[in-house]
Design a protein around this motif. Structure first.
Motif, PDB file in Angstrom:
ATOM      1  N   LEU A 186       3.811  -6.870   3.746  1.00  0.00           N
ATOM      2  CA  LEU A 186       4.248  -6.715   2.366  1.00  0.00           C
ATOM      3  C   LEU A 186       4.908  -7.969   1.812  1.00  0.00           C
ATOM      4  N   ILE A 220       8.868  -1.501  -3.324  1.00  0.00           N
ATOM      5  CA  ILE A 220       7.504  -1.926  -3.044  1.00  0.00           C
ATOM      6  C   ILE A 220       6.588  -0.712  -3.044  1.00  0.00           C
ATOM      7  N   LEU A 222       3.671   1.047  -1.650  1.00  0.00           N
ATOM      8  CA  LEU A 222       3.008   0.903  -0.361  1.00  0.00           C
ATOM      9  C   LEU A 222       1.490   0.991  -0.462  1.00  0.00           C
ATOM     10  N   GLY A 225       1.073  -2.683  -2.544  1.00  0.00           N
ATOM     11  CA  GLY A 225       1.847  -3.804  -2.038  1.00  0.00           C
ATOM     12  C   GLY A 225       2.612  -4.548  -3.097  1.00  0.00           C
ATOM     13  N   GLU A 227       5.537  -5.659  -5.457  1.00  0.00           N
ATOM     14  CA  GLU A 227       6.995  -5.628  -5.413  1.00  0.00           C
ATOM     15  C   GLU A 227       7.562  -5.644  -6.821  1.00  0.00           C
TER      16      GLU A 227
END
Length: 645
Positions: A186, A220, A222, A225, A227
């Motif tokens: 990440l 974030i 998931l 990815g 942010e």
């Protein structure tokens, strides 16, 4: 007499060279000593047998079904269903020093995720095991340091921060808790980015790390990815967790006051409110109940812990604070029903114990630890006091917190010699937990132990913590000089018999104090201490460099480089005129072995006696029992020679 060391090591130790020699002698496969007397063996045994304690099983949380507590002991994991039940092995993995063990679903089966390093090198790998065999699958990349391990609410996913050896590059990694599943990276960068919490639905994750002007807290996605920075601060952002519905984020920070407080951020409206503020103490740690309805908050009140429990939905106080501190608390974890807290507690007069804290009744049920049965107990409680130092705090002299352990034999007619122990960090704190080592020094040798929290220590607010940063580093050494002045004013302490000791940054404080005050000290002890800031920054593990630059200064700046040259003990070794004992681990990734060895050579070049204990199978601190006993014994022998002869 109970034999505490292997017979082969005993036989070899009895042939140790006399104190004046400098020959390096090897003992066993990994231990090397120089100028260490024969009494090191007996002194180490005496400390190990002093104030005997029960086996130190440490509570680690709860089993998958919540019917039993989990305990670790010497790298193995056990479960125990009641205070009178047996310890049942859960994990007994050969060659692993198990830590950070947590229940997790391993490929759909109840298992555990844990971290383990080798001989203290701090490159802790992440492993999965289904708990039904002695096998474990390593899932972290290569040889890397992996920290801040978290597990999702569904226990099917883990996340951790990872730094590959020798690169200084950090990654934020998440992956399904099943060997062979691909890792999702990440983040990649020079600064660490630590995972804090998975959202209750498992779709997002909170992570924190440094930014250009301070710190950031991010969420974030998931799946993508992506942010999103949700909070940018000039100050630290610490523990962050989601509410049960995922709408709110609770976090601790000192961005809004001098102390670390609990805040709540509304993700929908952006509203930020204080939840626990204006208390006047730092928050140490938080714990959240499994249903995310309650939060336990541990405050650091002059080194002792003060616990409160709040309702996370209504923001109301459920319990606490207690009128009387439990002691020093660590590792809080809620029971499945949220009614009790599993935790470890140490008190000034009682060693670490594990058990259950009923926060409504303010009562602690001991499950393990404490003193051995029928152990005669000699009372020793430190005085929590302060002493004035050289500068001002507003209109009054600044005062430095101090834990003072005085032997009962000390008096104006018979003042006691003194050993000063400086803690590491510097962002750390000497706290009044039980120490067999200090207890032995005070009660058996009659030597007073002083543990100052000099400027730069945490637990007293960010203003105090920052008093030693970068070019103010020498002021921390001046705090030791002020302590020597304070000793002179104590009628029951002998200012002519004082030794300074410390580990890691405390080792630097010890060496720096020897440079500044050799005329007022009888000797010093440096355990894996920083001797030269420039070579330290060049040779400490790359993953630590940016962090240390923020504390010590950037050695690439000519002004800072010149400052390092001026204040480093290595550049001032000719000013050390009293004996010094060095203790070092050969695998130390933080303060490399060369720091001690270069300083030893520099001091010896001036004709000053140096003693040395090197364990090549240890890192930043001694963990193996035989090595620890020799290290303790060497320090006791040194103190006896410097202060009692």
């Amino acid at each position: 007499m109970r034999l505490l060391l292997s017979a082969s090591l005993v036989a070899t130790l009895l042939a140790v060279a006399p104190a004046g020699a400098q020959e390096r002698r090897q003992f066993g496969e990994h231990l090397f000593l120089e100028n260490v007397p024969q009494s090191v063996l007996y002194d180490g045994q005496a400390v190990a047998g002093h104030m005997r304690t029960r086996n130190s099983y440490s509570v680690r949380g709860w089993t998958h079904d919540g019917s039993a507590l989990l305990f670790s002991y010497r790298g193995d994991l056990y479960r125990r269903s009641s205070v009178n039940a047996d310890y049942v092995p859960v994990l007994d993995l050969p060659n692993f020093s198990l830590s950070s063990a947590r229940p997790v679903s391993v490929c759909g089966r109840d298992g555990y995720v844990f971290t383990s390093d080798q001989d203290g090198d701090e490159y802790s790998a992440v492993y999965l095991t289904d708990g039904r065999s002695f096998d474990a699958d390593k899932i972290s990349p290569g040889r890397s340091r992996n920290v801040s391990l978290i597990v999702s609410d569904a226990r099917d996913r883990v996340a951790y921060a990872s730094a590959e050896a020798g690169t200084g590059v950090w990654q934020l990694i998440t992956q399904k808790s099943c060997a062979g599943e691909p890792a999702q990276i990440l983040y990649t960068g020079k600064a660490p980015f630590y995972p804090d919490d998975f959202s209750p639905d498992g779709r997002h994750m909170l992570a924190k790390g440094p930014s250009r002007n301070g710190a950031r807290l991010s969420e974030i996605d998931l799946e993508t990815g992506v942010e999103e920075v949700i909070l940018q601060s000039d100050e630290d952002v610490r523990n962050a967790v989601y509410s049960a519905d995922g709408r709110y984020i609770f976090f601790t920070s000192n961005a809004y006051s001098n102390f670390i407080e609990l805040m709540r951020l509304d993700r929908e409206t952006g509203e930020l409110i204080p939840v626990l503020s204006d208390v006047g103490y730092d928050i140490d740690e938080i714990a959240v109940s499994p249903d995310r309805s309650r939060m336990a908050v541990s405050y650091n009140r002059l080194g002792l812990s003060m616990i409160v429990v709040i309702d996370m939905n209504e923001l109301k106080l459920i319990a606490g604070p207690s009128e009387k501190s439990l002691g020093v608390v660590a590792g809080m974890q809620f029971s499945p029903d949220g009614e009790k807290l599993a935790m470890r507690i140490s008190q000034p007069e009682v060693p670490w114990r594990s058990g259950l804290y009923d926060y409504r009744k303010d009562s602690f049920e001991v499950w393990t630890g404490g003193f051995a049965p029928n152990q005669a107990i000699t009372s020793l409680v430190p005085e929590l006091t302060t002493y004035p130092t050289f500068d001002m705090d507003g209109d009054a002299p600044r005062r430095i917190p101090l834990l003072a352990y005085r032997p009962s034999t000390a008096s104006a007619e018979k003042p006691a010699p003194v050993v000063i122990f400086a803690h590491g960090g510097p962002e750390s704190q000497s706290r009044p937990s039980f120490s067999r080592f200090y207890h032995y020094i005070v009660t058996e040798l009659g030597i007073a132990v002083l543990r100052p929290n000099i400027r730069g220590s945490d637990g007293y607010g960010k203003a105090f913590e920052r008093l030693d940063e970068t070019t103010k580093r020498e002021d921390a050494i001046r705090d030791i000089g002020a302590l020597l002045d304070w000793i002179r004013e104590q009628p029951d302490l002998d200012e002519s018999r004082v030794v300074i000791a410390g580990g890691s940054y405390g080792g630097y404080v010890s060496l720096g104090s020897l440079v500044a005050y050799s005329d007022r000290l009888k000797g010093g002890i440096s355990r894996f201490g920083v001797a030269d800031f420039a070579s330290f920054m060049a040779n400490t593990e790359p993953y630590r460099v940016d962090n240390r630059r923020r504390e010590y200064g950037d050695e690439r700046d000519p002004e800072i480089a010149a400052f390092f040259q001026r204040i480093s003990p290595m550049q001032n070794a000719d000013r050390i005129t009293v004996p010094v004992l060095f203790i070092q681990g050969g695998n130390d990734p933080r303060v490399p072995q060369q720091q001690s060895e270069d300083m030893i050579a520099a001091i010896r070049a001036n004709g000053v006696r140096v003693s040395y204990v090197l364990a090549t199978d240890e890192g930043h601190g001694f963990e193996k029992s035989e090595n620890s006993r020799i290290s303790d014994g060497a320090q006791i022998a040194f103190l006896r020679e410097m202060l009692l002869q």
